[in-house]
Structure formats: C-alpha cells, structure tokens
Design a protein around this motif. Structure first.
Motif, mmCIF file in Angstrom:
data_model
loop_
_atom_site.group_PDB
_atom_site.id
_atom_site.type_symbol
_atom_site.label_atom_id
_atom_site.label_comp_id
_atom_site.label_asym_id
_atom_site.label_seq_id
_atom_site.Cartn_x
_atom_site.Cartn_y
_atom_site.Cartn_z
ATOM 1 N N ASN A 238 70.019 24.489 4.364
ATOM 2 C CA ASN A 238 69.819 25.208 3.111
ATOM 3 C C ASN A 238 70.630 24.605 1.978
ATOM 4 O OD1 ASN A 238 68.124 27.188 4.272
ATOM 5 N ND2 ASN A 238 69.902 28.315 5.012
ATOM 6 N N ILE A 239 70.131 24.821 0.763
ATOM 7 C CA ILE A 239 70.893 24.541 -0.452
ATOM 8 C C ILE A 239 71.340 25.881 -1.007
ATOM 9 C CG2 ILE A 239 70.768 23.704 -2.820
ATOM 10 C CD1 ILE A 239 68.788 21.607 -1.833
ATOM 11 N N ILE A 240 72.637 26.042 -1.229
ATOM 12 C CA ILE A 240 73.159 27.308 -1.743
ATOM 13 C C ILE A 240 73.857 27.061 -3.072
ATOM 14 C CG2 ILE A 240 73.394 28.311 0.550
ATOM 15 C CD1 ILE A 240 76.454 27.838 0.256
ATOM 16 N N PHE A 241 73.720 28.026 -3.964
ATOM 17 C CA PHE A 241 74.452 27.961 -5.229
ATOM 18 C C PHE A 241 74.493 29.354 -5.820
ATOM 19 C CE2 PHE A 241 75.265 27.352 -9.702
ATOM 20 C CZ PHE A 241 76.310 26.445 -9.660
ATOM 21 N N GLY A 242 75.688 29.826 -6.113
ATOM 22 C CA GLY A 242 75.856 31.177 -6.610
ATOM 23 C C GLY A 242 75.994 32.167 -5.468
ATOM 24 N N GLN A 243 76.342 33.398 -5.818
ATOM 25 C CA GLN A 243 76.577 34.435 -4.813
ATOM 26 C C GLN A 243 75.795 35.700 -5.158
ATOM 27 O OE1 GLN A 243 78.513 34.381 -2.007
ATOM 28 N NE2 GLN A 243 79.050 32.223 -2.286
ATOM 29 N N ASN A 244 75.166 36.269 -4.136
ATOM 30 C CA ASN A 244 74.537 37.579 -4.279
ATOM 31 C C ASN A 244 75.604 38.656 -4.143
ATOM 32 O OD1 ASN A 244 71.614 36.878 -4.400
ATOM 33 N ND2 ASN A 244 72.050 35.996 -2.388
ATOM 34 N N VAL A 245 75.613 39.593 -5.089
ATOM 35 C CA VAL A 245 76.622 40.652 -5.066
ATOM 36 C C VAL A 245 75.952 42.011 -5.257
ATOM 37 C CG1 VAL A 245 78.403 39.096 -5.932
ATOM 38 C CG2 VAL A 245 77.144 40.511 -7.541
#
Length: 263
Positions: A238-245
């Motif tokens: 996966n490519i991840i960027f940022g956070q779910n909050v």
C-alpha cells in the motif's frame, strides 16, 4: 503545532471549501460529504473514474449547496431534498439510503462530466457506521471513504514537494485538517490529539489511490506523483499518506488553534 488548514467537501470528490473555522459534530466536519454523485445504478463516482470532477466546486449555503464550474464560472444552487422518497446508493461496500438531488442538478453535472449522473444527499436520520475494527460502535460517517476526518501534516507535503522538485498542492490530498509544525511524517506516530476543545483519536493511516496524482488545477493525471508516493510512502503493498481520525466530542476548530499530541 498549529492548525494551518481547514477543508470541507460538501460533495464527495468535488473541489472543496477552505475555511477559517470548522464546526465538529457527531458526523465529523459539519456539512462534509453529505452529497454524492452516483451513476444510474446508484454506485458512487469519484475522481478515480472522472478526474474532471476536481474542476467542479461545491459550496455550502443555508438550505443547500451551490455547484460551480471552475472552468466556465457557471453555477447552480441546489436545495437540500426534503420528503420521504429515498434511493439506494452504494459507497464502497456500504449500501446507504439517500435523497435524490433533482433533475436540474443531475443535468448540470452530467453535461460537465460527460456521463449520466445523479446527485444525492444523505439524510440526517441515516446512520453509516465507521468500521468497528478502528472505531467505536455508534461512530458515524457521511459519504467519505470511511472515516470522518483526514489529517495531513504540512511538513510531510513539503518533503514530498522537495523530492518532486516543485510544490505539490495540499488540495491533491483532500484533508480536512492540516497541521503545521512537526518533523515530516511525524503524524505516523500519533495516536491521540487535542485541537481546541476537541480530542481526536488517530485510528488508521490513509491508503492512497490515484487521486493525489491528479493536478487540481487542470484535472490531468501526473504519473510521476504516483512514483514519488511509492518511493516515500510505501507500506507493504500500500501507499499511505495522512491519517484518518475520529472526533471524541463536538466543538469548533479555528485556524491557528494549538495541536497537542496526547499519545
């Protein structure tokens, strides 16, 4: 650290609003992604299929929204639907009940997107549960992909821009909350934050699709951005960027508010 950006997206995958204050409700950002564009089957559509959606803007007003074509300047007010007639729509694996936004909005969007679409609205009484693998029972979300808020760190975007050789607009990453004042990618270690009077649980890294590769000014895909993300933001496949909050309470957030890491 401080809040340096606040964004709301009244219509899923259309260009959003940059705000100075943002009310936090049990939905998450007040008015965020309560509207959605669907095909004839009720299946949601986004910039993944229709990158030109980024050139259409939605702005919230009392009683509805205004759709704006950023290329031509044309606009259309759309009144929030009322009444008991609902349609079945699908966003990812979730089947939802929504109210149809009317023929005029459907025709306006269809002409600009080049396909037959409808605009729909998630009613106040519908509850879409956030994935309980990451959330508490009762946590709700609108037509957002899966979580009420997306947070991005300005220094992380700056680091990507440096690797790319030119500035990358934060709008590519479609955050609700932009935080300034931490080392690049420090957000990957956060578990809980306080912003103003509201506490947020940081629950899951955001898995990215092709949308960040779309230039929000032109609607054109830039493959080199995907290569950049793969180089700097890969986690397994996966490519991840940022956070779910997820918010824990209600309140109001204002640009310049302090951001405190609690865990």
């Amino acid at each position: 650290m401080q809040v340096s950006g606040l964004w709301r997206y009244p219509v899923k995958s259309l260009a959003g609003e940059s705000l100075s204050t943002l009310d936090v409700s049990d939905w998450g950002p007040h008015g965020d992604r309560r509207w959605m564009v669907v095909d004839h089957r009720g299946q949601f559509l986004s910039q993944r299929q229709l990158p030109q959606m980024c050139r259409l803007h939605a702005r919230q007003i009392d009683g509805g929204i205004i759709l704006e074509d950023l290329s031509s300047g044309d606009s259309l007010p759309v009144v929030k639907p009322t009444g008991s007639h609902h349609m079945a729509v699908v966003v990812w694996q979730d089947r939802c009940s929504a109210a149809d936004g009317g023929d005029e909005a459907a025709q306006w969007l269809s002409r600009r997107l080049g396909v037959e679409v409808r605009l729909c609205y998630m009613a106040d009484d519908f509850h879409r549960q956030v994935d309980t693998a990451y959330a508490q029972r009762g946590d709700r979300v609108s037509f957002a992909d899966g979580f009420p808020f997306l947070l991005c760190l300005q220094q992380s975007v700056d680091a990507l821009s440096e690797g790319y050789g030119k500035p990358l607009a934060m709008a590519r990453f479609r955050p609700n909350l932009v935080v300034d004042g931490a080392p690049p990618f420090a957000e990957r270690q956060w578990q809980q934050l306080r912003i103003g009077d509201v506490i947020f649980d940081v629950v899951k890294p955001c898995t990215r699709c092709a949308i960040p590769t779309i230039d929000p000014q032109t609607g054109e895909r830039e493959k080199a951005v995907f290569s950049l993300l793969r180089e700097h933001c890969s986690e397994g496949k996966n490519i991840i960027f940022g956070q779910n909050v997820i918010q824990r309470g209600q309140g109001r957030i204002t640009l310049g508010d302090d951001v405190e890491v609690l865990a």
